[in-house]
Design a protein around this motif. Structure first.
Motif, PDB file in Angstrom:
ATOM      1  N   VAL A   8       0.813  -1.191  -0.040  1.00  0.00           N
ATOM      2  CA  VAL A   8       0.122   0.210  -0.048  1.00  0.00           C
ATOM      3  C   VAL A   8       0.885   1.135   0.122  1.00  0.00           C
ATOM      4  N   LEU A   9       1.956   1.291   0.661  1.00  0.00           N
ATOM      5  CA  LEU A   9       2.752   2.181   0.889  1.00  0.00           C
ATOM      6  C   LEU A   9       3.729   2.392  -0.409  1.00  0.00           C
ATOM      7  N   VAL A  10       3.950   1.569  -1.167  1.00  0.00           N
ATOM      8  CA  VAL A  10       4.771   1.597  -2.523  1.00  0.00           C
ATOM      9  C   VAL A  10       3.520   2.100  -3.494  1.00  0.00           C
ATOM     10  N   LEU A  11       2.394   1.565  -3.711  1.00  0.00           N
ATOM     11  CA  LEU A  11       1.302   2.144  -4.371  1.00  0.00           C
ATOM     12  C   LEU A  11       1.087   3.588  -4.064  1.00  0.00           C
ATOM     13  N   LEU A  12       0.740   3.909  -2.882  1.00  0.00           N
ATOM     14  CA  LEU A  12       0.571   5.443  -2.797  1.00  0.00           C
ATOM     15  C   LEU A  12       1.691   6.581  -3.126  1.00  0.00           C
ATOM     16  N   THR A  13       2.843   5.845  -2.860  1.00  0.00           N
ATOM     17  CA  THR A  13       4.055   6.671  -3.250  1.00  0.00           C
ATOM     18  C   THR A  13       4.155   6.727  -4.725  1.00  0.00           C
ATOM     19  N   GLY A  14       3.929   5.801  -5.511  1.00  0.00           N
ATOM     20  CA  GLY A  14       3.868   5.767  -6.756  1.00  0.00           C
ATOM     21  C   GLY A  14       2.841   6.662  -7.384  1.00  0.00           C
ATOM     22  N   THR A  15       1.780   6.539  -6.790  1.00  0.00           N
ATOM     23  CA  THR A  15       0.576   7.504  -7.341  1.00  0.00           C
ATOM     24  C   THR A  15       1.002   8.891  -6.933  1.00  0.00           C
ATOM     25  N   LEU A  16       1.549   9.315  -5.840  1.00  0.00           N
ATOM     26  CA  LEU A  16       1.994  10.762  -5.657  1.00  0.00           C
ATOM     27  C   LEU A  16       3.008  11.191  -6.516  1.00  0.00           C
ATOM     28  N   GLY A  17       3.837  10.114  -6.762  1.00  0.00           N
ATOM     29  CA  GLY A  17       5.046  10.793  -7.765  1.00  0.00           C
ATOM     30  C   GLY A  17       4.432  10.816  -9.275  1.00  0.00           C
ATOM     31  N   ALA A  18       3.401  10.120  -9.745  1.00  0.00           N
ATOM     32  CA  ALA A  18       2.912  10.261 -10.929  1.00  0.00           C
ATOM     33  C   ALA A  18       2.027  11.502 -10.752  1.00  0.00           C
ATOM     34  N   GLN A  19       1.362  12.052  -9.847  1.00  0.00           N
ATOM     35  CA  GLN A  19       0.781  13.058  -9.748  1.00  0.00           C
ATOM     36  C   GLN A  19       1.472  14.445  -9.823  1.00  0.00           C
ATOM     37  N   LEU A  20       2.759  14.259  -8.974  1.00  0.00           N
ATOM     38  CA  LEU A  20       3.656  15.177  -9.168  1.00  0.00           C
ATOM     39  C   LEU A  20       4.281  15.368 -10.295  1.00  0.00           C
ATOM     40  N   LEU A  21       4.376  14.364 -11.141  1.00  0.00           N
ATOM     41  CA  LEU A  21       5.153  14.616 -12.558  1.00  0.00           C
ATOM     42  C   LEU A  21       3.938  15.007 -13.233  1.00  0.00           C
TER      43      LEU A  21
END
Length: 156
Positions: A8-21
């Protein structure tokens, strides 16, 4: 439980990274121009656009001259050099041409989009960083006798 939390932490971090990108895609492309093709490709798949920067403060108009065509009253040619002083490519700016009378009162004003003033054989994608472009813009004003002019660069 620990594996689920990590996933869940990896998924949320990836989602945040995609949003920032996504949110900062134009700034990333400006600061890291080598990534522009990759970001443009990703944007095309995601249905978004990757705009070029619009910093009118970094674009200068230099060496302008308005000449009346000899023997052709009311026919003029505007010559100007437009310089992108930024280190990065920018969207082509719009130009505003104002023709003035002897008292500096505006006789006519026209906004020119890039397709109005870019040479036909010039690539229209973006204004390369640290480059200049000379333009020649012929026009007619049969009912006016302008004495002066102002040329202004801006983004709508």
């Amino acid at each position: 439980m620990r594996i689920a939390t990590t996933l869940v932490l990896v998924l949320l971090t990836g989602t945040l990274g995609a949003q920032l990108l996504y949110l900062f895609r134009a700034e990333i492309a400006r600061d890291l121009p080598g990534l522009r093709p990759l970001l443009a490709s990703a944007c095309a798949r995601a249905g978004c656009t990757l705009p070029y920067p619009r910093d009118a403060q970094r674009i200068a108009i230099e060496a302008t001259e308005l000449q009346e065509e000899p023997g052709r009253p009311g026919e003029f040619v505007l010559y100007a050099t437009i310089n992108n002083r930024a280190d990065y490519a920018q969207e082509w700016p719009y130009l505003e041409l104002t023709l003035n009378d002897a008292t500096e009162q505006a006789l006519a004003r026209r906004v020119l989009s890039p397709r109005d003033w870019l040479p036909a054989d010039h690539p229209a994608e973006a204004f390369p960083g640290r480059s200049a472009l000379g333009i020649r813009l012929p026009f007619s004003t049969p009912d006016m006798a302008p004495v002066g002019y102002r040329l202004y660069v801006f983004y709508p």
